[in-house]
Design an enzyme around this catalytic site. Structure first.
Site, PDB file in Angstrom:
ATOM      1  N   ASN A  10     -93.711 -15.992  76.698  1.00  0.00           N
ATOM      2  CA  ASN A  10     -94.647 -15.450  75.706  1.00  0.00           C
ATOM      3  C   ASN A  10     -95.846 -16.398  75.629  1.00  0.00           C
ATOM      4  OD1 ASN A  10     -95.972 -14.461  73.473  1.00  0.00           O
ATOM      5  ND2 ASN A  10     -94.376 -15.035  72.000  1.00  0.00           N
ATOM      6  N   LYS A  12     -98.604 -16.020  74.126  1.00  0.00           N
ATOM      7  CA  LYS A  12     -99.306 -15.939  72.836  1.00  0.00           C
ATOM      8  C   LYS A  12    -100.826 -15.872  73.062  1.00  0.00           C
ATOM      9  CE  LYS A  12     -95.379 -18.142  70.680  1.00  0.00           C
ATOM     10  NZ  LYS A  12     -94.841 -18.968  69.617  1.00  0.00           N
ATOM     11  N   HIS A 100     -92.480 -10.088  66.512  1.00  0.00           N
ATOM     12  CA  HIS A 100     -92.464 -11.553  66.567  1.00  0.00           C
ATOM     13  C   HIS A 100     -92.736 -12.108  65.165  1.00  0.00           C
ATOM     14  CE1 HIS A 100     -93.536 -15.657  67.509  1.00  0.00           C
ATOM     15  NE2 HIS A 100     -92.903 -15.492  68.662  1.00  0.00           N
ATOM     16  N   GLU A 102     -94.516 -14.419  64.174  1.00  0.00           N
ATOM     17  CA  GLU A 102     -95.935 -14.696  63.891  1.00  0.00           C
ATOM     18  C   GLU A 102     -96.651 -13.420  63.455  1.00  0.00           C
ATOM     19  OE1 GLU A 102     -96.771 -16.678  67.585  1.00  0.00           O
ATOM     20  OE2 GLU A 102     -95.571 -18.385  66.914  1.00  0.00           O
ATOM     21  N   GLU A 174     -84.951 -15.747  67.001  1.00  0.00           N
ATOM     22  CA  GLU A 174     -85.852 -16.901  66.951  1.00  0.00           C
ATOM     23  C   GLU A 174     -85.917 -17.419  65.512  1.00  0.00           C
ATOM     24  OE1 GLU A 174     -88.883 -16.724  70.417  1.00  0.00           O
ATOM     25  OE2 GLU A 174     -89.682 -15.555  68.765  1.00  0.00           O
TER      26      GLU A 174
END
Ligand code: PGA
Length: 260
Positions: A10, A12, A100, A102, A174
């Site tokens: 990932n 990002k 995710h 985030e 996660e």
């Protein structure tokens, strides 16, 4: 029943076209150099949206697959700034990260929205990699399994039953407090959550749950990856920071055990 180990990078919001090309080339070349033995895992790269097409071209006919980092729940239309699943497919994606932490934190995505996005991914022919995880506060309150249980329960009614028969749903655990912090969950903490998730999926999907893959993510590095991947219910990893350097990412792939 066979589950193939899966390693997802990932990237990002990192890198321009040139760096994305370099990174993709480095990973493809590194895997090519290892082709004396067949890879013990599937590999998926999730670059920023601006680099998807370029990375798709660089991956060419290699075994590495492409994924998006997010998708809209909608099929098309007046949703400024969003990308739908068909657009991701159009630039070569076969996978997409959904929910995710985030995005849950930055964009207010709740469990219901994450479930709708997962359903959109299935609808548009993408394999969703759905993220779940507790915050530090939730862990310290002893609420970890309740939080993960609720996040998974929101997904269950939206997984098409005919797809559950194939190896389609991927869930990435996660812990929010372990992402990008260098702080690792203990192996027992990881197996506890993964075992719990496997049992919950088994209750919902029966034998089909054995085909669903459970990834771990959060400060996975070459030094800790082998022990994490060796855990009974861990089927691979979602790698952030360590996926931004080809040598580190390849070193993580090198320690994937031949488990299944
Ligand atoms: P990290 O990120 O490996 O940098 O902790 C993992 C993720 O957020 O997917």
């Amino acid at each position: 029943m066979r589950r193939r180990m899966l390693i997802v990078g990932n990237w990002k919001m990192n890198g321009l076209i040139e760096t994305a090309q370099e990174l993709a080339d480095g990973i493809v070349a590194g895997l090519g150099a290892r082709s004396g033995r067949s890879l013990p895992c599937e590999v998926v790269l999730c670059p920023p949206a601006t680099a998807l097409l370029t990375v798709h071209q660089r991956l060419g006919g290699s075994v590495v697959k492409l994924g998006g980092q997010d998708l809209s729940e909608h099929e098309s239309g007046a949703h400024t700034g969003e990308l739908c699943g068909i657009m991701l497919r159009n630039v070569g994606c076969r996978h997409v990260i959904v929910g995710h932490s985030e995005r849950r934190a930055d964009c207010g995505e709740d469990d219901a929205k994450v479930a709708r996005k997962m359903a959109a991914a299935f609808r548009d022919g993408l394999q969703p990699i759905v993220c779940v995880g507790e915050t530090l506060d939730e862990r310290e309150r002893g609420a970890t399994l309740a939080v993960i249980g609720a996040q998974l329960a929101a997904l269950v009614p939206h997984v098409p039953r005919e797809l559950a028969k194939r190896q389609t749903l991927v869930v990435a655990y996660e812990p929010v407090w372990a992402i990008g912090t260098g702080r690792n969950a203990e192996l027992e903490q990881i197996q506890e959550v993964h075992g719990f998730m496997r049992r919950q999926l088994h209750d919902a999907f029966g034998a089909d749950a054995a085909r669903m893959r459970l990834l771990y993510g959060g400060s996975v590095k070459p030094a800790n990856a082998g022990a994490i991947f060796g855990l009974e219910d861990v089927d691979g990893g979602l790698i952030g920071g360590a996926s931004l350097k080809s040598a580190e990412f390849l070193a993580i792939i090198d320690v994937v055990p031949e488990k299944f």
